[in-house]
Design an enzyme around this catalytic site. Structure first.
Site, short mmCIF file in Angstrom:
data_model
loop_
_atom_site.label_atom_id
_atom_site.label_comp_id
_atom_site.label_asym_id
_atom_site.label_seq_id
_atom_site.Cartn_x
_atom_site.Cartn_y
_atom_site.Cartn_z
CG HIS A 97 -3.01 -1.72 -3.34
ND1 HIS A 97 -2.56 -1.71 -2.04
CD2 HIS A 97 -4.36 -1.57 -3.27
CE1 HIS A 97 -3.59 -1.56 -1.22
NE2 HIS A 97 -4.68 -1.48 -1.95
CE1 TYR A 102 6.12 -3.53 3.87
CE2 TYR A 102 4.89 -2.39 2.14
CZ TYR A 102 5.26 -3.56 2.77
OH TYR A 102 4.77 -4.76 2.33
N PRO A 105 7.44 -11.43 7.16
CG PRO A 105 5.93 -10.66 8.77
CD PRO A 105 7.21 -11.44 8.61
CE LYS A 114 7.66 -10.57 -2.74
NZ LYS A 114 6.84 -10.25 -3.92
CE1 TYR A 172 5.70 -5.17 -0.91
CE2 TYR A 172 3.91 -4.80 -2.45
CZ TYR A 172 4.36 -4.92 -1.15
OH TYR A 172 3.47 -4.78 -0.09
#
Length: 393
Positions: A74, A203, A295, A299, A387
């Site tokens: 991604h 998200y 979560p 990570k 991220y």
């Protein structure tokens, strides 16, 4: 039965197996002890997003063939709020870094195959595991296998046995300081036989609560809903879950949520936890034995891999030159990164979830934060850098 190795590793999760693999590549012997069966650890469904550094390490150390073939790379993610999606260009903001969807149990399969293929020792279904004498030069791990008592003598012990393992509780009272935060919500998660409704993760912030759209493969979708920590799964038939996901993930431009058969359903608790230091004597903690993250930032696995990269380097230095400098600095090096990751995971969680008792001010603040992150290059770059994964010292 008494036997000996250089490094005794408790736990055959990603941390323990990767540590054993890295030590093997450096010519260092290890034995991994695991309470569960091989089948159990290879089928235990956990996280599924790998940072760029984790992907690089797996490939560089010869265990990335299936990852390269099956992983879903991604280049961005979407933040969705107010019924609109806003893409964060992870690659464009980080000089080309990406994240990869590849389930944790697949990483475990690859590492087990590599260790056993190289003649490595993994003792599955080891009962009554306990660690001893790690305050001195000859630590020991005692366990039972098929009813027979065994003792493993070693130079060092790596506690990679998770939050509920035996290593951290074995450390005497007063040595460790624990930092803990329990969140007033949880995630209701499903795995569904449905084609993902988006090419990238979504998200979503919604007045009814957070939602996450993820995937495991081109035909399997992973989805989550914010819920109460004591949520009764019996009150959530499949149709209700799909309807709620449809509401929270709704967007304009005709976006449609693909539905399918639910093949797994469960509740994930949300907490932040750190123990300091991550070492005492010849016992070193790594992964979930030392820290837990919510979560939201994906990570947990990646932080465990970062820990054992540091530990493997420190042990390699010791065995090659008797240099203990990196061993003594292990905890400090790891914790500097751990706390940065904790900060990011807390920030993502607090920005996207509805908190019990929050008022209109809190909601407006969250929306302003999301607006800023999706319109400011500097803010978006901060999210992207964290991220895809911070560098390992």
């Amino acid at each position: 039965m008494n036997h000996r190795t250089q490094v005794g590793i408790v736990g055959a999760g990603p941390a323990g197996l990767m540590l054993s693999h890295l030590l093997h590549l450096a010519g260092i012997e290890s034995v991994v002890l695991e309470a569960r069966s091989r089948r159990y650890v290879e089928e235990r469904v956990r996280a599924g997003l790998l940072e760029q550094g984790t992907v690089n390490l797996l490939k560089e150390t010869g265990v990335g063939e299936r990852l390269t073939r099956l992983g879903l790379t991604h280049h961005g993610l979407e933040l969705r709020f107010g019924g609109r999606g806003h893409r964060i260009d992870l690659s464009g903001l980080t000089g080309g870094s990406t994240v990869t969807i590849y389930a944790q149990h697949e990483v475990v399969k690859d590492l087990i195959a590599a260790r056993l293929g190289a003649g490595g020792q993994i003792v599955f279904e080891a009962d009554d595991v306990s660690v001893h004498d790690f305050d001195g030069p000859t630590p020991k791990i005692r366990y039972r296998k098929d009813g027979d008592a065994s003792e493993l003598s070693c130079d060092f012990i790596a506690g990679c046995d998770g939050f509920h393992g035996v290593c951290r509780p074995a450390i005497p009272s007063g040595v460790l300081t624990m930092y803990d935060r329990i969140y007033p919500f949880a995630w209701l998660g499903i795995l569904a036989e449905a084609r993902p409704s988006s090419d990238e993760l979504i998200y979503a912030y919604h007045e009814r609560g957070f939602a996450l759209h993820s995937m495991r493969s081109p035909t399997i979708t992973r989805l989550y809903l914010q819920c109460a920590p004591d949520e009764n799964l019996g009150q959530w038939p499949d149709e209700r879950i799909w309807d709620e996901l449809e509401l929270r993930l709704a967007a304009d431009k005709g976006w449609k949520l693909n539905r399918g058969a639910v093949i797994q359903k469960g509740i994930t608790e949300m907490r932040s936890f750190v123990v300091e230091p991550m070492q005492t004597g010849t016992l070193f903690l790594a992964g979930d034995a030392a820290h837990i993250v919510p979560p939201t930032g994906a990570k947990g696995l990646n932080l465990a891999i970062a820990d054992v990269r540091v530990l493997a380097r420190a042990l390699t230095d010791y065995y090659r030159s008797s240099n203990r400098e990196l061993l003594t600095k292990y905890s400090g090096i790891c914790l500097r990164r751990v706390w940065k990751v904790q900060r990011f995971s807390w920030w993502m969680t607090s920005m996207l979830h509805r908190f019990t008792g929050e008022n209109a001010f809190d909601q407006r603040r969250q929306l302003a934060e999301l607006d800023y992150v999706t319109t400011s290059r500097a803010a978006a770059q901060t999210l992207a850098e964290n991220y895809v994964g911070l560098p390992i010292e």
